[in-house]
Design an enzyme around this catalytic site. Structure first.
Site, PDB file in Angstrom:
ATOM      1  N   ASP A 173      -6.285  45.568  18.117  1.00 20.80           N
ATOM      2  CA  ASP A 173      -6.150  47.026  18.602  1.00 20.80           C
ATOM      3  C   ASP A 173      -5.814  47.826  17.103  1.00 20.80           C
ATOM      4  OD1 ASP A 173      -5.323  48.529  21.369  1.00 20.80           O
ATOM      5  OD2 ASP A 173      -4.701  49.640  19.476  1.00 20.80           O
ATOM      6  N   ASP A 219      -9.363  48.015  13.221  1.00 20.34           N
ATOM      7  CA  ASP A 219     -10.326  49.089  13.900  1.00 20.34           C
ATOM      8  C   ASP A 219     -11.643  48.379  14.119  1.00 20.34           C
ATOM      9  OD1 ASP A 219     -12.270  50.798  14.608  1.00 20.34           O
ATOM     10  OD2 ASP A 219     -11.874  52.257  12.970  1.00 20.34           O
ATOM     11  N   LYS A 271     -13.916  48.487  30.072  1.00 23.02           N
ATOM     12  CA  LYS A 271     -14.052  49.846  30.568  1.00 23.02           C
ATOM     13  C   LYS A 271     -15.252  50.613  30.271  1.00 23.02           C
ATOM     14  CE  LYS A 271     -10.323  52.372  29.174  1.00 23.02           C
ATOM     15  NZ  LYS A 271      -8.935  52.415  29.581  1.00 23.02           N
TER      16      LYS A 271
HETATM   17  C1  SAM Z   1      -5.857  51.979  27.271  1.00 23.85           C
HETATM   18  S1  SAM Z   1      -5.482  51.198  25.996  1.00 23.85           S
HETATM   19  C2  SAM Z   1      -5.368  49.621  26.439  1.00 23.85           C
HETATM   20  C3  SAM Z   1      -4.148  49.072  27.071  1.00 23.85           C
HETATM   21  C4  SAM Z   1      -4.334  47.527  27.110  1.00 23.85           C
HETATM   22  N1  SAM Z   1      -5.356  47.207  27.974  1.00 23.85           N
HETATM   23  C5  SAM Z   1      -2.900  47.006  27.938  1.00 23.85           C
HETATM   24  O1  SAM Z   1      -3.197  46.328  29.037  1.00 23.85           O
HETATM   25  O2  SAM Z   1      -1.849  47.249  27.481  1.00 23.85           O
HETATM   26  C6  SAM Z   1      -6.727  51.604  24.922  1.00 23.85           C
HETATM   27  C7  SAM Z   1      -6.457  50.991  23.275  1.00 23.85           C
HETATM   28  O3  SAM Z   1      -7.802  50.818  22.767  1.00 23.85           O
HETATM   29  C8  SAM Z   1      -7.414  50.947  21.456  1.00 23.85           C
HETATM   30  N2  SAM Z   1      -8.545  51.425  20.743  1.00 23.85           N
HETATM   31  C9  SAM Z   1      -9.534  52.524  20.690  1.00 23.85           C
HETATM   32  N3  SAM Z   1     -10.186  52.559  19.754  1.00 23.85           N
HETATM   33  C10 SAM Z   1     -10.265  51.109  19.303  1.00 23.85           C
HETATM   34  C11 SAM Z   1     -10.814  50.658  18.005  1.00 23.85           C
HETATM   35  N4  SAM Z   1     -11.939  51.361  17.549  1.00 23.85           N
HETATM   36  N5  SAM Z   1     -10.560  49.518  17.666  1.00 23.85           N
HETATM   37  C12 SAM Z   1      -9.430  48.725  18.331  1.00 23.85           C
HETATM   38  N6  SAM Z   1      -8.840  49.333  19.432  1.00 23.85           N
HETATM   39  C13 SAM Z   1      -8.958  50.570  19.865  1.00 23.85           C
HETATM   40  C14 SAM Z   1      -6.554  52.179  21.437  1.00 23.85           C
HETATM   41  O4  SAM Z   1      -5.608  52.060  20.185  1.00 23.85           O
HETATM   42  C15 SAM Z   1      -5.519  51.707  22.722  1.00 23.85           C
HETATM   43  O5  SAM Z   1      -4.324  50.756  22.403  1.00 23.85           O
END
Ligand code: SAM
Length: 251
Positions: A115, A131, A195
């Site tokens: 993440d 990232d 998603k």
């Molecule tokens: C809805 S949350 C995920 C919740 C997780 N499935 C849980 O059960 O706790 C979406 C996550 O996607 C991550 N995210 C968004 N863009 C990203 C990227 N480019 N690389 C890694 N993580 C990313 C965000 O930091 C965020 O924590």
């Protein structure tokens, strides 16, 4: 909150009954959007259940419900969780794939989460801050994984920019990156869960998934809020790399 005996949590029980929803007063300095968010959290049965059952967030129930239906988190499975913070999906995966080896006599799985944000450690999961859209990110994850995966799951979502078009492009970029990675690391028979936008994966992505997997379903699990446009694509039975791989590499 005062709960009437026998009442259903967070629901008004109809005509003439007291409204049991928790109301939040507008405190000085609190925006209306924060007040509404807080009210929704306090009245959400999944939030309460997550707290009771020790999950880091209500999102855990989305993957639980998807797995109850499609059964991809089996003991011994090797799972990559993209966008794993705060860790609900990882917690579920650790239990179901037996990553801690607690289910005697059953195969021991592996859970690798990444993440953008730092994630508090989760016993049984290996978690890295990364990232996933940055240069060379997929190679890093492959190195950490050290072999093929049985499941690639992505709940990645970018923070809203407030601009609909920009948000749309960001979500598409995240799903495409996750799918390209899945094509690369999945074992034949493997599963890809991600998603996607309302209406399911984009047409091109849907077609590509259908060429590469035996079954592709677009699902809105009950735990996904009805007022949210999110859905999940669950692609099962990966066929292995196909002749049109060059096209996939350009995803
Ligand atoms: C809805 S949350 C995920 C919740 C997780 N499935 C849980 O059960 O706790 C979406 C996550 O996607 C991550 N995210 C968004 N863009 C990203 C990227 N480019 N690389 C890694 N993580 C990313 C965000 O930091 C965020 O924590």
């Amino acid at each position: 909150m005062t709960k009437a005996p026998g009442s259903r949590e967070g629901k008004s029980s109809g005509r003439g009954a007291r409204d049991l929803r928790v109301r939040v007063k507008t405190a000085k300095g609190r925006k209306l959007s924060s007040k509404l968010w807080l009210e929704r959290q306090l009245n959400d049965p999944y939030v309460a259940r997550a707290r009771r059952e020790g999950f880091r967030g209500r999102a855990a129930y989305k993957i639980l419900e998807l797995d109850d239906k499609y059964r991809f988190l089996v003991p011994g499975a090797r799972v990559v969780d993209l966008g794993c913070a705060p860790g609900g999906w990882c917690q579920v995966a650790v239990q179901r794939v037996n990553a801690l080896g607690e289910k005697g006599g059953q195969a021991v799985g592996k859970v690798l989460g990444v993440d953008l944000q730092e994630v508090d450690p989760i016993a049984g999961a290996e978690i890295h801050q990364l990232d996933f859209l940055s240069e060379g990110a997929d190679d890093k994850v492959k190195d950490w994984l050290g072999g093929p995966a049985d499941v690639v799951m992505s709940d990645m979502a970018a923070a809203s920019s407030g601009h609909k078009g920009t948000d749309h492009l960001r979500i598409v970029a995240l799903v495409e990156a996750a799918a390209a990675f899945a094509f690369d690391v999945l074992e034949p028979g493997g599963t890809f869960v991600a998603k996607v936008l309302a209406g399911g994966a984009e047409t091109e992505m849907q077609a590509m998934l259908k060429r590469n997997f035996d079954k592709v379903a677009n699902v809105k699990p009950p735990a996904s809020r009805s007022d949210s446009s999110e859905k999940f694509v669950v692609a099962t039975g990966y066929r292995g790399r196909q002749p049109r791989d060059a096209e996939q590499d350009e995803l």
